[in-house]
Design an enzyme around this catalytic site. Structure first.
Site, mmCIF file in Angstrom:
data_model
loop_
_atom_site.group_PDB
_atom_site.id
_atom_site.type_symbol
_atom_site.label_atom_id
_atom_site.label_comp_id
_atom_site.label_asym_id
_atom_site.label_seq_id
_atom_site.Cartn_x
_atom_site.Cartn_y
_atom_site.Cartn_z
ATOM 1 N N SER A 85 0.646 -1.529 -0.123
ATOM 2 C CA SER A 85 -0.105 0.020 -0.217
ATOM 3 C C SER A 85 0.535 1.348 -0.464
ATOM 4 C CB SER A 85 -1.122 0.508 1.202
ATOM 5 O OG SER A 85 -1.795 1.603 1.254
ATOM 6 N N TYR A 132 -0.367 -0.087 10.175
ATOM 7 C CA TYR A 132 -0.575 -0.734 9.489
ATOM 8 C C TYR A 132 0.621 0.244 7.877
ATOM 9 C CZ TYR A 132 -2.970 -1.376 4.890
ATOM 10 O OH TYR A 132 -3.656 -1.310 3.391
HETATM 11 N N1 LIG Z 1 -8.612 -0.446 -0.865
HETATM 12 C C1 LIG Z 1 -7.656 -0.014 -0.910
HETATM 13 O O1 LIG Z 1 -7.316 1.486 -0.991
HETATM 14 C C2 LIG Z 1 -6.577 -0.624 -0.617
HETATM 15 C C3 LIG Z 1 -4.539 0.183 -0.870
HETATM 16 C C4 LIG Z 1 -3.591 0.001 -1.045
HETATM 17 C C5 LIG Z 1 -3.359 -1.449 -0.441
HETATM 18 N N2 LIG Z 1 -4.348 -2.524 -0.635
HETATM 19 C C6 LIG Z 1 -4.842 -3.424 0.122
HETATM 20 O O2 LIG Z 1 -4.867 -4.604 -0.937
HETATM 21 C C7 LIG Z 1 -5.754 -6.623 -0.443
HETATM 22 C C8 LIG Z 1 -6.523 -6.205 -0.427
HETATM 23 O O3 LIG Z 1 -7.221 -5.347 -0.316
HETATM 24 P P1 LIG Z 1 -9.015 -4.541 -0.455
HETATM 25 O O4 LIG Z 1 -8.542 -3.101 -0.624
HETATM 26 O O5 LIG Z 1 -9.229 -5.625 -1.849
HETATM 27 O O6 LIG Z 1 -10.271 -5.154 0.924
HETATM 28 P P2 LIG Z 1 -10.884 -6.085 1.055
HETATM 29 O O7 LIG Z 1 -12.294 -6.002 0.156
HETATM 30 O O8 LIG Z 1 -11.132 -5.294 2.123
HETATM 31 O O9 LIG Z 1 -10.595 -7.520 0.806
HETATM 32 C C9 LIG Z 1 -9.450 -8.190 1.868
HETATM 33 C C10 LIG Z 1 -9.813 -9.762 1.270
HETATM 34 O O10 LIG Z 1 -8.588 -10.101 2.354
HETATM 35 C C11 LIG Z 1 -9.326 -11.320 3.819
HETATM 36 N N3 LIG Z 1 -8.818 -11.280 4.769
HETATM 37 C C12 LIG Z 1 -8.840 -10.097 5.491
HETATM 38 N N4 LIG Z 1 -8.531 -10.930 6.845
HETATM 39 C C13 LIG Z 1 -8.343 -11.993 6.831
HETATM 40 C C14 LIG Z 1 -7.259 -12.309 7.443
HETATM 41 N N5 LIG Z 1 -7.189 -12.752 8.611
HETATM 42 N N6 LIG Z 1 -7.303 -14.044 6.945
HETATM 43 C C15 LIG Z 1 -7.374 -14.120 5.743
HETATM 44 N N7 LIG Z 1 -8.031 -13.547 5.155
HETATM 45 C C16 LIG Z 1 -8.384 -12.563 5.495
HETATM 46 C C17 LIG Z 1 -10.520 -10.320 3.499
HETATM 47 O O11 LIG Z 1 -11.711 -12.329 4.046
HETATM 48 P P3 LIG Z 1 -12.279 -12.391 5.163
HETATM 49 O O12 LIG Z 1 -12.395 -10.862 5.910
HETATM 50 O O13 LIG Z 1 -13.398 -13.133 5.009
HETATM 51 O O14 LIG Z 1 -11.050 -13.406 5.783
HETATM 52 C C18 LIG Z 1 -10.985 -9.957 1.877
HETATM 53 O O15 LIG Z 1 -11.119 -11.676 1.109
HETATM 54 C C19 LIG Z 1 -4.443 -6.002 0.966
HETATM 55 O O16 LIG Z 1 -3.317 -6.098 1.101
HETATM 56 C C20 LIG Z 1 -5.176 -4.454 1.277
HETATM 57 O O17 LIG Z 1 -4.113 -3.647 2.395
HETATM 58 C C21 LIG Z 1 -5.465 -1.975 -0.009
#
Ligand SMILES: NC(=O)c1ccc[n+]([C@@H]2O[C@H](COP(=O)([O-])OP(=O)(O)OC[C@H]3O[C@@H](n4cnc5c(N)ncnc54)[C@H](OP(=O)(O)O)[C@@H]3O)[C@@H](O)[C@H]2O)c1
Length: 242
Positions: A143, A156
């Protein structure tokens, strides 16, 4: 290519957001997919969206905050497919933004475990297997918080900065081996991780599919092309003037 010759990709956090979009892309590219997260219904929805029925798709329910989860996930995948060609360390978690002194120890530990310890362990285990197989690709989703160190996201940011450093070190260690390691560093992406916020224009955020396309392009690129890190910012700033 027969089904058993098709390469295998593990995608963590495949239930929604960037992980779901990546699973769909990789299925379209001919991969069998192992979909990992905690919520079965969301993983089932992702499986349906890939169009891949079992055994070409595998659902593994894991809480990556648990120390044994990475080895269980890898073993389950290898038991079924006998190989792993791609690992996308995408699962990530953060509570709503809050000051460090108001962050509980439980939240601190979960952020470090899900965003840093689990990707390190999965990389360690998968890379060993990929080296035996003669190649593979590991993509870590960090991120821009790991580059910018914003206030109210200290743990984070530390975890994501650690993941960036770890990925660079793995690239250096594995270069020339046939195993690619790359870290994708998105800015704001329109997913459930970002709660509603009147100061953010969601239409200006990246779509999860844009990140998924970048991930897939790195994986599909010839072996000599491996961006060590790729920063993906939305082309228009989602932050509204206050
Ligand atoms: N959205 C943004 O703006 C953004 C920006 C930069 C980076 N990112 C990164 O991109 C990645 C994906 O994020 P996203 O935005 O797609 O988030 P999201 O929609 O909240 O999806 C997160 C996924 O991770 C899983 N997860 C969370 N905690 C977990 C655990 N303890 N064990 C196994 N699975 C787990 C969730 O499933 P469950 O809850 O069912 O376990 C879900 O499938 C993350 O690493 C995030 O830090 C996101």
């Amino acid at each position: 290519m027969s089904d058993t010759d098709r390469p295998v990709a593990i995608i963590t956090g495949a239930g929604r957001g960037i992980g779901r979009a990546t699973a769909i892309e990789l299925a379209d590219e001919g991969y069998r997919v192992c979909l990992a997260a905690r919520t079965r219904e969301e993983l089932e929805a992702t499986r349906a969206a890939t169009g891949l029925a079992p055994p070409d798709s595998l659902i593994v329910l894991v809480d990556l905050a648990q120390a044994q989860a990475p080895s269980n996930l890898l073993e389950t995948t290898l038991d079924l497919y006998g190989r792993v060609d791609v690992l996308v360390n995408n699962a990530g978690w953060a509570p709503p933004r809050r000051s460090l002194v108001k962050t509980s120890e439980a939240d601190q530990d979960r952020m470090l475990a899900v965003n840093l310890r689990a990707p390190i362990a999965l990389t360690r285990l998968a890379a060993a297997r990929m080296l035996q197989q003669g190649g593979g690709a590991i993509i870590n989703i960090a991120s821009t918080a790991g580059l910018r160190s914003p206030a109210l996201e200290a743990v984070y940011a530390a975890a994501k900065a650690g993941l960036i450093a770890f990925s660079r070190a793995c690239f250096n260690e594995l270069r020339g081996s046939g195993v690619k390691v790359s870290v994708v560093i998105p800015g704001l992406v329109d997913t459930a991780l970002i709660p509603p916020n009147k100061h953010l224009d969601r239409t200006r955020m990246l779509a999860p599919q844009a990140v998924a396309r970048a991930v897939t392009r790195i994986i599909k690129a010839p072996a000599e092309i491996c961006p060590v890190e790729l920063v993906l910012e939305p082309s228009r700033n989602p932050e509204r003037a206050r």
